[in-house]
Each structure stands twice: as structure tokens, then as C-alpha cells.
Design a protein around this motif. Structure first.
Motif, PDB file in Angstrom:
ATOM      1  N   LEU A  15     -11.357  12.437 -12.736  1.00 55.40           N
ATOM      2  CA  LEU A  15     -11.232  11.299 -11.540  1.00 55.40           C
ATOM      3  C   LEU A  15     -12.499  11.205 -10.674  1.00 55.40           C
ATOM      4  O   LEU A  15     -12.933  10.075 -10.499  1.00 55.40           O
ATOM      5  N   TYR A  22      -8.736  10.225  -4.601  1.00 54.02           N
ATOM      6  CA  TYR A  22      -7.491  10.687  -4.632  1.00 54.02           C
ATOM      7  C   TYR A  22      -7.167  11.663  -3.514  1.00 54.02           C
ATOM      8  O   TYR A  22      -8.287  12.128  -2.889  1.00 54.02           O
ATOM      9  N   GLN A 128       0.362   3.365  -3.229  1.00 51.49           N
ATOM     10  CA  GLN A 128      -0.048   4.603  -4.089  1.00 51.49           C
ATOM     11  C   GLN A 128       0.916   5.377  -4.873  1.00 51.49           C
ATOM     12  O   GLN A 128       2.166   5.145  -4.367  1.00 51.49           O
ATOM     13  N   MET A 140      -1.316  14.583  -7.272  1.00 48.44           N
ATOM     14  CA  MET A 140      -2.513  13.915  -6.760  1.00 48.44           C
ATOM     15  C   MET A 140      -1.897  12.704  -6.243  1.00 48.44           C
ATOM     16  O   MET A 140      -1.190  11.849  -7.051  1.00 48.44           O
ATOM     17  N   LEU A 142      -3.053   8.635  -5.508  1.00 47.39           N
ATOM     18  CA  LEU A 142      -3.946   7.327  -5.776  1.00 47.39           C
ATOM     19  C   LEU A 142      -3.323   6.124  -6.073  1.00 47.39           C
ATOM     20  O   LEU A 142      -2.134   6.000  -6.297  1.00 47.39           O
ATOM     21  N   LYS A 146      -6.026   2.541 -10.100  1.00 43.51           N
ATOM     22  CA  LYS A 146      -6.910   3.618 -10.324  1.00 43.51           C
ATOM     23  C   LYS A 146      -6.540   4.576 -11.199  1.00 43.51           C
ATOM     24  O   LYS A 146      -7.194   4.672 -12.283  1.00 43.51           O
ATOM     25  N   LEU A 147      -5.081   4.896 -11.268  1.00 46.64           N
ATOM     26  CA  LEU A 147      -4.571   5.745 -12.389  1.00 46.64           C
ATOM     27  C   LEU A 147      -4.562   5.127 -13.561  1.00 46.64           C
ATOM     28  O   LEU A 147      -4.914   5.797 -14.749  1.00 46.64           O
TER      29      LEU A 147
END
Length: 164
Positions: A15, A22, A128, A140, A142, A146-147
Motif C-alpha cells: 500500500l 490506510y 471504508q 487495515m 482503507l 483503493k483496496l
């Protein structure tokens, strides 16, 4: 929830290399409760925002499915998403060999080898989500998009419906 700073996992390094923000949440696992709903409670997040990473296969082809901790993977939907006729869950004894991760600490990113990855569609609309950071006791948090970017994942309907 905060624990001493731990070494970075492959998922965290990946990441950071991608410039993706994150947050790490720590939880203690002294009681051995690594199932998802217990993890969600320990980190103080709603279960529908905490996702588990499941690994399945069709022969030698591996696939990763990321679904809410309170849900069950629908293997027919998963096979359809993966473009396979049939898939099976990877035996637990093979998880570390295939992914480099152990049960309860399997992250959808940073595996030894990249596998086609699918995130349950309901996650796409969340602000998120939390997934394993690659080590038991670490999650984590995020943005789902984005994941998906980091895991080269797509969103698909993957879970069983209670009404069926």
C-alpha cells in the motif's frame, strides 16, 4: 486497541509503495477468537464494514474473495465471477503455501503470488472497509476503491442470500 508498533507486513508495504492511505487497527488475540465478528467487535467497527479474505481454487487456479465477516461465500456466484464452472475452498493446510499468510491473518494484498481477486459488491458503496493487514491482530482500514486498486480486484455479488 492500540498495541506496540509491529513490523510492516507485505500488505502494508505494498500500500505504501502504491501511495495508498490506510489506518492500522490492532486487537489482542489472546483468547484465540480470530473469527470475523469477534474481530469487528474488538476493533470497534460494524461487522458489515469488516471483510474476511477467502481463498478458493479451480484445479491449480487460485482465486481470492473478500466478503463481509458475517456473510457466507456463495460458491456458485464466486465461480461465475471467476469465469469457472466450479470452484472449491482451498484446504486450510494449503493456505500458507499458496498465499504466504496464515488463517486469521490473510490479506487480499501482498500474497506470494497474485490471484484474481473479487470484493463483494456491497463493499463498493462503503466509505471504508477493514481487511487483514497480513498478520493476526492487525486490520487495515482503507477506501474500498483503493483496496480494489491495490489488489487488482473487481466487485461482484459473492454472498449467499438469506431468502434462498
Amino acid at each position: 486497541m492500540s498495541a506496540p508498533k509491529a513490523h510492516k507486513t507485505n500488505a502494508m508495504r505494498m500500500l505504501e509503495d502504491l501511495g495508498i492511505a490506510y489506518e492500522i487497527l490492532h486487537y489482542d488475540n489472546e483468547d484465540g477468537q480470530i473469527h470475523g465478528s469477534a474481530v469487528a467487535e474488538k476493533i470497534g467497527l460494524a461487522p458489515e464494514t469488516v471483510f474476511k479474505t477467502l481463498v478458493a481454487h479451480a484445479g491449480q487456479n487460485g482465486f481470492v474473495f473478500v466478503i463481509p465477516v458475517g456473510e457466507e461465500l456463495d460458491l456458485k456466484k464466486a465461480a461465475r465471477a471467476a469465469g469457472e464452472k466450479k470452484i472449491e475452498m482451498l484446504p486450510l493446510k494449503d493456505l500458507q503455501k499458496w498465499t504466504g499468510y496464515v488463517r486469521g491473518g490473510c490479506s487480499p494484498i501482498g500474497m506470494k503470488k497474485h490471484f484474481p481477486t473479487f470484493i463483494n459488491a456491497a463493499g463498493e458503496s462503503l466509505e471504508q472497509i477493514a481487511v487483514s493487514a497480513g498478520k493476526i491482530g492487525m486490520q487495515m482500514v482503507l477506501a474500498p476503491a483503493k483496496l480494489a486498486d491495490a489488489a487488482k480486484a473487481s466487485f461482484a455479488d459473492l454472498v449467499k442470500r438469506a431468502d434462498k
